[in-house]
Design a protein around this motif. Structure first.
Motif, PDB file in Angstrom:
ATOM      1  N   GLU A  14      56.122 -13.895 -30.691  1.00 52.38           N
ATOM      2  CA  GLU A  14      55.328 -14.101 -29.492  1.00 52.38           C
ATOM      3  C   GLU A  14      55.858 -13.172 -28.410  1.00 52.38           C
ATOM      4  O   GLU A  14      57.046 -12.884 -28.363  1.00 52.38           O
ATOM      5  CB  GLU A  14      55.439 -15.552 -29.022  1.00 52.38           C
ATOM      6  CG  GLU A  14      54.768 -16.535 -29.947  1.00 52.38           C
ATOM      7  CD  GLU A  14      54.777 -17.963 -29.397  1.00 52.38           C
ATOM      8  OE1 GLU A  14      54.641 -18.134 -28.176  1.00 52.38           O
ATOM      9  OE2 GLU A  14      54.915 -18.879 -30.216  1.00 52.38           O
ATOM     10  N   GLY A  15      54.981 -12.703 -27.563  1.00 52.38           N
ATOM     11  CA  GLY A  15      55.379 -11.790 -26.495  1.00 52.38           C
ATOM     12  C   GLY A  15      55.193 -10.329 -26.852  1.00 52.38           C
ATOM     13  O   GLY A  15      55.311  -9.463 -25.986  1.00 52.38           O
ATOM     14  N   LYS A  32      50.647 -11.019 -27.715  1.00 53.45           N
ATOM     15  CA  LYS A  32      50.562 -11.919 -28.860  1.00 53.45           C
ATOM     16  C   LYS A  32      51.200 -13.254 -28.523  1.00 53.45           C
ATOM     17  O   LYS A  32      52.281 -13.316 -27.951  1.00 53.45           O
ATOM     18  CB  LYS A  32      51.267 -11.296 -30.059  1.00 53.45           C
ATOM     19  CG  LYS A  32      51.191 -12.127 -31.336  1.00 53.45           C
ATOM     20  CD  LYS A  32      51.913 -11.397 -32.464  1.00 53.45           C
ATOM     21  CE  LYS A  32      51.860 -12.175 -33.747  1.00 53.45           C
ATOM     22  NZ  LYS A  32      52.772 -13.326 -33.721  1.00 53.45           N
ATOM     23  N   PHE A  33      50.496 -14.323 -28.873  1.00 55.15           N
ATOM     24  CA  PHE A  33      51.065 -15.653 -28.841  1.00 55.15           C
ATOM     25  C   PHE A  33      51.442 -15.993 -30.286  1.00 55.15           C
ATOM     26  O   PHE A  33      51.789 -15.111 -31.051  1.00 55.15           O
ATOM     27  CB  PHE A  33      50.087 -16.662 -28.250  1.00 55.15           C
ATOM     28  CG  PHE A  33      49.882 -16.532 -26.744  1.00 55.15           C
ATOM     29  CD1 PHE A  33      50.738 -15.808 -25.940  1.00 55.15           C
ATOM     30  CD2 PHE A  33      48.806 -17.148 -26.134  1.00 55.15           C
ATOM     31  CE1 PHE A  33      50.548 -15.695 -24.570  1.00 55.15           C
ATOM     32  CE2 PHE A  33      48.600 -17.047 -24.761  1.00 55.15           C
ATOM     33  CZ  PHE A  33      49.471 -16.328 -23.987  1.00 55.15           C
ATOM     34  N   GLU A  34      51.322 -17.227 -30.672  1.00 58.54           N
ATOM     35  CA  GLU A  34      51.786 -17.629 -31.994  1.00 58.54           C
ATOM     36  C   GLU A  34      50.869 -17.139 -33.110  1.00 58.54           C
ATOM     37  O   GLU A  34      49.671 -16.961 -32.911  1.00 58.54           O
ATOM     38  CB  GLU A  34      51.919 -19.156 -32.082  1.00 58.54           C
ATOM     39  CG  GLU A  34      50.609 -19.915 -32.187  1.00 58.54           C
ATOM     40  CD  GLU A  34      49.902 -20.198 -30.868  1.00 58.54           C
ATOM     41  OE1 GLU A  34      48.868 -20.881 -30.911  1.00 58.54           O
ATOM     42  OE2 GLU A  34      50.354 -19.730 -29.807  1.00 58.54           O
ATOM     43  N   ARG A  46      46.970 -16.125 -32.005  1.00 58.84           N
ATOM     44  CA  ARG A  46      46.434 -16.330 -30.672  1.00 58.84           C
ATOM     45  C   ARG A  46      46.985 -15.214 -29.789  1.00 58.84           C
ATOM     46  O   ARG A  46      48.048 -14.664 -30.066  1.00 58.84           O
ATOM     47  CB  ARG A  46      46.814 -17.703 -30.140  1.00 58.84           C
ATOM     48  CG  ARG A  46      46.246 -18.844 -31.018  1.00 58.84           C
ATOM     49  CD  ARG A  46      46.448 -20.211 -30.428  1.00 58.84           C
ATOM     50  NE  ARG A  46      45.597 -20.456 -29.281  1.00 58.84           N
ATOM     51  CZ  ARG A  46      44.280 -20.683 -29.309  1.00 58.84           C
ATOM     52  NH1 ARG A  46      43.640 -20.682 -30.460  1.00 58.84           N
ATOM     53  NH2 ARG A  46      43.605 -20.916 -28.212  1.00 58.84           N
ATOM     54  N   TYR A  47      46.264 -14.913 -28.722  1.00 57.81           N
ATOM     55  CA  TYR A  47      46.662 -13.818 -27.847  1.00 57.81           C
ATOM     56  C   TYR A  47      46.143 -14.061 -26.434  1.00 57.81           C
ATOM     57  O   TYR A  47      45.280 -14.915 -26.206  1.00 57.81           O
ATOM     58  CB  TYR A  47      46.105 -12.487 -28.368  1.00 57.81           C
ATOM     59  CG  TYR A  47      44.598 -12.433 -28.306  1.00 57.81           C
ATOM     60  CD1 TYR A  47      43.943 -11.918 -27.194  1.00 57.81           C
ATOM     61  CD2 TYR A  47      43.820 -12.933 -29.347  1.00 57.81           C
ATOM     62  CE1 TYR A  47      42.555 -11.903 -27.122  1.00 57.81           C
ATOM     63  CE2 TYR A  47      42.440 -12.921 -29.289  1.00 57.81           C
ATOM     64  CZ  TYR A  47      41.817 -12.404 -28.169  1.00 57.81           C
ATOM     65  OH  TYR A  47      40.453 -12.398 -28.095  1.00 57.81           O
ATOM     66  N   ALA A  48      46.663 -13.281 -25.498  1.00 62.06           N
ATOM     67  CA  ALA A  48      46.155 -13.251 -24.129  1.00 62.06           C
ATOM     68  C   ALA A  48      45.758 -11.823 -23.813  1.00 62.06           C
ATOM     69  O   ALA A  48      46.528 -10.887 -24.055  1.00 62.06           O
ATOM     70  CB  ALA A  48      47.218 -13.729 -23.140  1.00 62.06           C
ATOM     71  N   ASN A  81      47.275 -15.627 -18.806  1.00 60.77           N
ATOM     72  CA  ASN A  81      47.844 -16.472 -19.851  1.00 60.77           C
ATOM     73  C   ASN A  81      46.793 -17.272 -20.603  1.00 60.77           C
ATOM     74  O   ASN A  81      47.127 -18.230 -21.294  1.00 60.77           O
ATOM     75  CB  ASN A  81      48.903 -17.417 -19.267  1.00 60.77           C
ATOM     76  CG  ASN A  81      50.155 -16.676 -18.885  1.00 60.77           C
ATOM     77  OD1 ASN A  81      50.721 -15.941 -19.692  1.00 60.77           O
ATOM     78  ND2 ASN A  81      50.591 -16.824 -17.647  1.00 60.77           N
ATOM     79  N   SER A  83      44.745 -18.280 -23.469  1.00 64.62           N
ATOM     80  CA  SER A  83      44.945 -18.096 -24.898  1.00 64.62           C
ATOM     81  C   SER A  83      43.604 -18.060 -25.625  1.00 64.62           C
ATOM     82  O   SER A  83      42.754 -18.919 -25.404  1.00 64.62           O
ATOM     83  CB  SER A  83      45.799 -19.241 -25.435  1.00 64.62           C
ATOM     84  OG  SER A  83      45.934 -19.160 -26.825  1.00 64.62           O
ATOM     85  N   ARG A  85      41.877 -17.244 -29.654  1.00 63.71           N
ATOM     86  CA  ARG A  85      42.190 -17.093 -31.082  1.00 63.71           C
ATOM     87  C   ARG A  85      41.418 -15.893 -31.610  1.00 63.71           C
ATOM     88  O   ARG A  85      40.242 -15.720 -31.318  1.00 63.71           O
ATOM     89  CB  ARG A  85      41.784 -18.352 -31.846  1.00 63.71           C
ATOM     90  CG  ARG A  85      42.165 -18.299 -33.309  1.00 63.71           C
ATOM     91  CD  ARG A  85      41.923 -19.611 -34.000  1.00 63.71           C
ATOM     92  NE  ARG A  85      42.254 -19.483 -35.420  1.00 63.71           N
ATOM     93  CZ  ARG A  85      42.427 -20.498 -36.219  1.00 63.71           C
ATOM     94  NH1 ARG A  85      42.303 -21.726 -35.770  1.00 63.71           N
ATOM     95  NH2 ARG A  85      42.723 -20.302 -37.493  1.00 63.71           N
TER      96      ARG A  85
END
Length: 125
Positions: A14-15, A32-34, A46-48, A81, A83, A85
């Motif tokens: 993540e990050g 990128k998130f998880e 998942r992403y922002a 932030n 999120s 998918r």
């Protein structure tokens, strides 16, 4: 920056700052998130977005905000932030992954643009 395949990308933490990559085209930057597991492997993520998530409560409010921006020049805020998918499951998708130096360079450039385009911030603000 480096180009990686989907499997490599899904294993990244993540990050990670990245963009989807099509031959010779680097898309919008995202964070990128998880990664999301399924059937014993990582299958989605998942992403922002860093450029297009309007700060709003839903699609109806977003439509109103964007209409006002187009018609009247009404300013609006972004939310960095939110999120989303991916959900495309494209096994052939490539990713342009930003290295630390790339992120640091972007931050430095944005800080310079902030001073040049918006003026120096007075101390205490």
């Amino acid at each position: 920056m480096r180009i990686v395949d989907r499997k490599t990308f899904l294993a990244m933490p993540e990050g990670t700052v990245f963009a989807k990559y099509d031959p010779s085209i680097i898309r919008e930057p995202m964070v990128k998130f998880e990664s999301i597991p399924g059937h014993g492997e990582l299958v989605d993520f998942r992403y922002a977005s860093l450029t297009d998530q309007v700060d709003c409560s839903g699609s109806l409010e977003r439509d109103h905000i964007m209409d006002a921006a187009e018609e009247n020049g009404t300013p609006f805020a972004l939310h960095f932030n939110t999120s989303s998918r991916d959900g495309l499951f494209d096994a052939d998708q490539l990713f342009a992954v930003w290295e630390r130096a790339d992120v640091e360079g972007l931050i430095a450039r944005l800080q310079s643009a902030l001073v040049d385009g918006y003026g120096a911030k007075a101390s205490g603000e």
